[in-house]
Design an enzyme around this catalytic site. Structure first.
Site, PDB file in Angstrom:
ATOM      1  N   SER A   4      -9.521   0.569   2.683  1.00 26.78           N
ATOM      2  CA  SER A   4      -8.847   1.322   1.890  1.00 26.78           C
ATOM      3  C   SER A   4      -7.498   0.692   1.047  1.00 26.78           C
ATOM      4  CB  SER A   4      -8.363   2.632   2.809  1.00 26.78           C
ATOM      5  OG  SER A   4      -7.445   2.049   3.796  1.00 26.78           O
TER       6      SER A   4
ATOM      7  N   LYS B 121       0.799  -1.128   0.008  1.00 19.48           N
ATOM      8  CA  LYS B 121       0.230  -0.149   0.029  1.00 19.48           C
ATOM      9  C   LYS B 121       0.848   1.212  -0.031  1.00 19.48           C
ATOM     10  CE  LYS B 121      -3.984   1.670   2.624  1.00 19.48           C
ATOM     11  NZ  LYS B 121      -4.711   1.310   3.815  1.00 19.48           N
TER      12      LYS B 121
ATOM     13  N   SER C 173      -9.866  -1.479   6.901  1.00 18.68           N
ATOM     14  CA  SER C 173      -9.210  -1.304   5.614  1.00 18.68           C
ATOM     15  C   SER C 173      -8.376  -2.792   5.228  1.00 18.68           C
ATOM     16  CB  SER C 173      -8.310  -0.024   5.650  1.00 18.68           C
ATOM     17  OG  SER C 173      -9.019   0.882   5.506  1.00 18.68           O
TER      18      SER C 173
END
Lengths: 40, 479
Positions: free
Chosen positions: B152, B77, B176
């Site tokens: 996310s 990420k 997330s």
């Protein structure tokens, strides 16, 4: 939200910051290791 | 190639059936072919990945193996510092987040031999459960284009599901890691608060943030966790408690394990096909010898709301500069969420934080006296379409976001380890995910139960057809 805040205000026994929270989780894990139910 | 897992590829490299360079080239080629539409990556570091693969290949040829991930390509990420790459955190600013050192979790993976292919797309500032992103493109669900990937850690979910990377790190402040894992049909673990160092990662809410692994199988998740977990001098909240032998513990029988089906909150308003899939998972676990029974939990709505107050207040403080100086750069829903945080008083924030500690202690004492694990759905519905998820103004979207993440957020407040894993598919062919929740620092039991379930089912072996996904970024841009 007001009810939540009132509930917290009524409880004088708690103080909190991240490392104390980790310590509580560690205490629960240690209790479980010792054969308990995982009580902090 | 499309069936590789971290475990199988690492074994093949060690047996010299494939080299790190061959594996890396194969994945880079796949990214080139598929990511123009999937939008899972923000940065593809082809040159850096190949340089690293060549070095690992040379070392492997001389018998110098770096660790259990030797030559395995991963991606992470884009909120982790991984020098020399910039860290956008999903914002318009290429280098939004700067840290003194690389993220500890990423460094530990590299020390174990992993290759970093690049940095993955995410919801702006990690503030959204869908994976839409106005700056870097909406991450598409590999199972159905036009549907959300979950967020996310949206790029992490999509990249792993589509076979663009074999594993990824995500972060989880309100769901997330688990939301994209569920939407994309892979496994993801939010560890216990304090189990994995958060040094070198963008903070969103330091009281609720967790870093964790995402991969195709529970075995791979266990492998990654074993590498990244443990104390870190750069993060005072990283626990010195010894790291479990998660891999070695995977095969332990789950007979007699007490699994509580959440009897309140977690099935309220949940789509029938989601409820059926999670209930059926309970049946499979019972068939494996677990004692599965409904259990009424201490009202999850309370810790949900407390977690929301804390997360909103802390995130508004962390991102105050961009909110005040460049609010026009923020997506409307992200801005709306940050503005809510700005209005929370210090008094209310601190009271919520105090209450969180009390609620966690009560939950642990009450629930784990009756059960070893809790089973619940991850999302109230399968992945919605992007147009449905992002319709309306910022406040409407933010409210919808809150509903989609309401089943994951309570566990952030409680700090407990939660494994999300696939437990079925909707009639429309979209994955459905379940949460297995354990005692503090008892990731071993959570992973063993998840692995036992995986071995008894086939959901984790399904792969998205990726029909219509082919097309390079250049082709896409010219459309």
């Amino acid at each position: 939200m007001a009810a939540l805040i009132e509930r917290a205000e009524a409880d004088l026994a708690i103080a909190e910051e991240p490392s104390r929270f980790v310590a509580a989780l560690e205490a629960a894990a240690a209790d479980a290791d010792a054969g308990g139910t995982g009580r902090p | 190639m499309t069936d590789w897992t971290i475990t199988t590829l690492a074994g093949a490299i060690r047996a010299r059936r494939i080299s790190p360079v061959e594996a890396t080239r194969e994945l880079l080629s796949r990214i080139e072919r598929l990511d123009g539409r999937l939008r899972a990556f923000i940065i593809v570091d082809a040159a850096g990945a190949l340089d690293r693969a060549r070095a690992l290949e040379r070392d492997g040829m001389t018998g110098r193996w770096h660790g259990p991930l030797h030559g395995v390509p991963l991606a992470h990420k884009d909120l982790f510092r991984i020098a020399p790459l910039p860290t956008s955190c999903g914002t318009k600013t290429a280098e939004y987040f700067v840290a003194e050192r690389d993220a500890t979790a990423v460094t530990r993976l590299a020390e174990a031999g992993a290759i970093t292919l690049g940095k993955l797309n995410m919801a702006e500032l990690a503030m959204g459960p869908y994976g839409d992103n106005a700056h870097h493109g909406d991450v598409q669900n590999p199972w159905r284009l036009g549907h959300v990937s979950g967020g996310s850690s949206s790029g992490s979910g999509a990249a792993v599901a589509a076979g663009l990377a074999l594993g990824a790190l995500g972060t989880d402040t309100g769901g997330s890691i688990r939301l994209p894992a569920a939407c994309c049909g892979i496994a993801g673990l939010k560890p216990t608060y304090g189990r994995v160092s958060r040094a070198g990662g963008m903070p969103l809410s330091w009281s609720m943030d967790h870093i964790g692994p995402m991969a195709r199988t529970v075995r791979d998740v266990a492998l990654l966790l074993e590498i990244i977990a443990g104390a870190d001098p750069d993060d005072a909240t990283a626990s010195p408690r010894p790291v479990g032998a998660y891999l070695a513990g995977l095969e332990r029988p789950i007979r007699g394990l007490r699994v509580a089906m959440a009897d309140n909150f977690y099935f309220d308003g949940v789509a029938p096909e989601v409820a059926r899939a999670v209930s059926a998972m309970g049946g499979v676990l019972a068939g494996l010898g677990a004692q599965v029974a409904p259990l009424r939990l201490p009202d999850p709505q309370v810790i949900h709301d407390v977690s929301g107050i804390v997360a909103r207040a802390e995130s508004a403080v962390v991102h105050t500069r961009i909110l005040r100086e460049r609010p026009h750069e923020l997506q409307p829903a992200v801005r709306a969420r940050l503005e809510v945080g700005e209005r929370i008083t210090a008094h209310d924030y601190l009271q919520a934080l105090r209450l969180r500690a009390r609620l966690a202690r009560e939950f642990i004492a009450e629930v784990f006296a009756e059960a070893d694990l809790v089973l619940a759905p991850v999302t109230p519905t399968p992945a919605p379409s992007l147009s449905e998820a992002t319709a309306g103004d910022g406040e409407a979207i933010a409210a919808r976001m809150g509903r989609f993440s309401r089943l994951t957020r309570p566990w952030n407040g409680l700090g407990l380890p939660v494994l999300a894993l696939p437990c079925g598919f909707s009639e429309a062919g979209l994955p459905i995910g379940a949460q297995l929740v354990g005692r503090p620092f008892d990731e071993a039991t959570v992973l063993a139960a998840g692995h036992a379930y995986e071995q008894a089912t086939e959901w984790h072996r399904r792969r998205p057809a990726l029909a219509g996904v082919e097309g390079t970024a250049a082709q896409r841009a010219s459309e």
